[in-house]
Scaffold this active site. Structure first.
Site, mmCIF file in Angstrom:
data_model
loop_
_atom_site.group_PDB
_atom_site.id
_atom_site.type_symbol
_atom_site.label_atom_id
_atom_site.label_comp_id
_atom_site.label_asym_id
_atom_site.label_seq_id
_atom_site.Cartn_x
_atom_site.Cartn_y
_atom_site.Cartn_z
ATOM 1 N N GLU A 186 9.480 -3.891 10.384
ATOM 2 C CA GLU A 186 9.935 -2.488 9.668
ATOM 3 C C GLU A 186 10.262 -1.493 10.904
ATOM 4 O O GLU A 186 9.739 -1.477 11.868
ATOM 5 C CB GLU A 186 8.509 -1.894 9.048
ATOM 6 C CG GLU A 186 9.017 -0.460 8.624
ATOM 7 C CD GLU A 186 8.000 0.021 7.406
ATOM 8 O OE1 GLU A 186 7.148 -0.711 7.117
ATOM 9 O OE2 GLU A 186 8.118 1.100 6.907
ATOM 10 N N LYS B 294 -0.863 -9.357 2.994
ATOM 11 C CA LYS B 294 -0.174 -8.848 4.271
ATOM 12 C C LYS B 294 -1.070 -7.914 4.881
ATOM 13 O O LYS B 294 -1.973 -7.253 4.178
ATOM 14 C CB LYS B 294 1.128 -8.157 3.690
ATOM 15 C CG LYS B 294 1.656 -7.356 4.825
ATOM 16 C CD LYS B 294 3.024 -6.968 4.473
ATOM 17 C CE LYS B 294 3.420 -5.743 3.921
ATOM 18 N NZ LYS B 294 2.824 -4.507 4.643
ATOM 19 N N ASP C 137 0.871 -1.239 0.015
ATOM 20 C CA ASP C 137 -0.075 0.037 -0.139
ATOM 21 C C ASP C 137 0.849 1.197 -0.023
ATOM 22 O O ASP C 137 0.349 2.343 -0.204
ATOM 23 C CB ASP C 137 -0.963 -0.069 1.144
ATOM 24 C CG ASP C 137 -0.189 -0.012 2.541
ATOM 25 O OD1 ASP C 137 0.683 -0.188 2.550
ATOM 26 O OD2 ASP C 137 -0.955 0.066 3.626
ATOM 27 N N SER C 138 2.174 0.993 -0.150
ATOM 28 C CA SER C 138 3.093 2.221 -0.120
ATOM 29 C C SER C 138 2.826 3.006 -1.618
ATOM 30 O O SER C 138 3.066 4.197 -1.808
ATOM 31 C CB SER C 138 4.564 1.856 -0.369
ATOM 32 O OG SER C 138 4.718 0.655 -1.197
ATOM 33 N N ASP D 87 -1.150 -6.052 0.072
ATOM 34 C CA ASP D 87 -1.544 -5.648 1.174
ATOM 35 C C ASP D 87 -2.919 -5.291 1.354
ATOM 36 O O ASP D 87 -3.713 -4.734 0.537
ATOM 37 C CB ASP D 87 -0.708 -4.221 1.050
ATOM 38 C CG ASP D 87 0.424 -3.986 2.066
ATOM 39 O OD1 ASP D 87 0.431 -4.842 2.926
ATOM 40 O OD2 ASP D 87 1.232 -3.122 1.795
ATOM 41 N N GLU E 107 -1.006 -5.400 8.682
ATOM 42 C CA GLU E 107 -0.394 -4.579 9.915
ATOM 43 C C GLU E 107 -0.812 -4.879 11.222
ATOM 44 O O GLU E 107 -2.052 -5.036 11.319
ATOM 45 C CB GLU E 107 -0.193 -3.078 9.709
ATOM 46 C CG GLU E 107 0.799 -2.731 8.301
ATOM 47 C CD GLU E 107 0.722 -1.210 8.248
ATOM 48 O OE1 GLU E 107 0.510 -0.691 9.079
ATOM 49 O OE2 GLU E 107 1.392 -0.809 6.899
#
Ligand code: KIV
Length: 278
Positions: A188, A119, A50-51, A89, A121
């Site tokens: 991260e 993925k 999602d960057s 993501d 978070e």
């Protein structure tokens, strides 16, 4: 022949898991078909991160990207990839409310793109959700330490694990993610010793970004590594190329040739005597 077939098949999440304590896992982000084609032969895992909210769409954080956008980019990356394990993501707001919400989002991603997993978070707060997805057959890549989707609520992009409380919190997150059945986890933005200790403690591979060379693999945002994103460059990024400069040089050369009527040449035109074949 059997070996050739084994070599040419797509890398699975089990293959990635098998690289714990073995050959380092090479990961990069990809958001488009051409980028996936260039990277695919050289990496074990491509992340449709999602960057892309910041790198491609120019948003200030990763929080603005939608599930539909992630799915569209996942489809594009799958068109350009045949070898790497591809993970998408889950974007902010599509999985945090309940395991059921996460499953609805994750199953759309997997069914509509054909990628190997998702993925998300979080750590102790996401244990039940990760377990639910894994129990229902959706492989999950965890993401602990600095969490970009939550950075706003946690006082910005801060390196994690600097004090005892922070260290223990990230370690508990790592254990929760591994215990819930994730196939691997991204670590991260933590201090190096913490990422090393997590890697030595958990039974699944760790993939570091701003973490530690001791991690089982490494990931970078490709646009950072290639010099395609210059708004800021975190300390953990190494620039392996300066493609932004190269693009500017090419755009300048194109503009000059159009202004000077040197481009297009007759070799680029149709219906020019004897030169044309098609
Ligand atoms: O979105 C992303 O690109 C990521 C990487 C930084 C791991 O999550």
């Amino acid at each position: 022949m059997a070996n050739e077939q084994a070599e040419s098949r797509r890398i699975s999440v089990s293959d990635i898991q098998g690289q714990k304590d073995g050959r380092p896992i090479v990961c990069l982000t990809a958001y488009s078909k051409p980028m996936a084609q260039w990277l695919d032969p050289h990496v074990d895992l491509l992340l449709v991160g999602d960057s892309l909210a910041m790198v491609i769409y120019g948003m200030e954080t990763t929080r603005g990207v939608t599930l539909d956008a992630m799915i569209n980019h996942g489809v594009a990356v799958m068109r350009g990839s045949e070898h790497a394990c591809v993970i998408v993501d889950l974007p902010h707001g599509t999985y945090e409310d309940s395991p059921g919400q996460a499953y609805a989002s994750a199953s759309r991603v997997v069914e509509e793109t054909g990628v190997q997993g998702v993925k998300l978070e979080g750590g102790t707060d996401m244990g039940a959700t990760i377990k639910h997805l894994v129990d229902k057959g959706i492989p999950v890549l965890g993401h602990i330490g600095l969490l970009p989707q939550k950075a706003e609520n946690r006082g910005g992009f801060k390196i994690q694990g600097k004090d005892d409380k922070g260290w223990k919190r990230v370690m508990a997150d790592a254990e929760a993610v591994a215990g819930a059945g994730a196939f691997a986890m991204v670590i991260e933005g933590t201090i190096e010793a913490l990422a090393r200790e997590i890697t030595e403690t958990v039974s699944i591979p760790t993939i570091g970004i701003g973490a530690s060379p001791a991690c089982d693999g490494q990931i970078l945002v490709t646009d950072d590594a290639l010099g395609l994103f210059s708004d800021f460059t975190p300390k953990f990024v190494k620039r392996f190329a300066e493609l932004g400069d190269e693009i500017e040089r090419a755009a300048k050369a194109y503009a000059e040739e159009v202004h000077d009527r040197r481009f297009p040449g007759l070799e680029h035109c149709f219906g020019v005597a004897k030169q044309e074949k098609d």
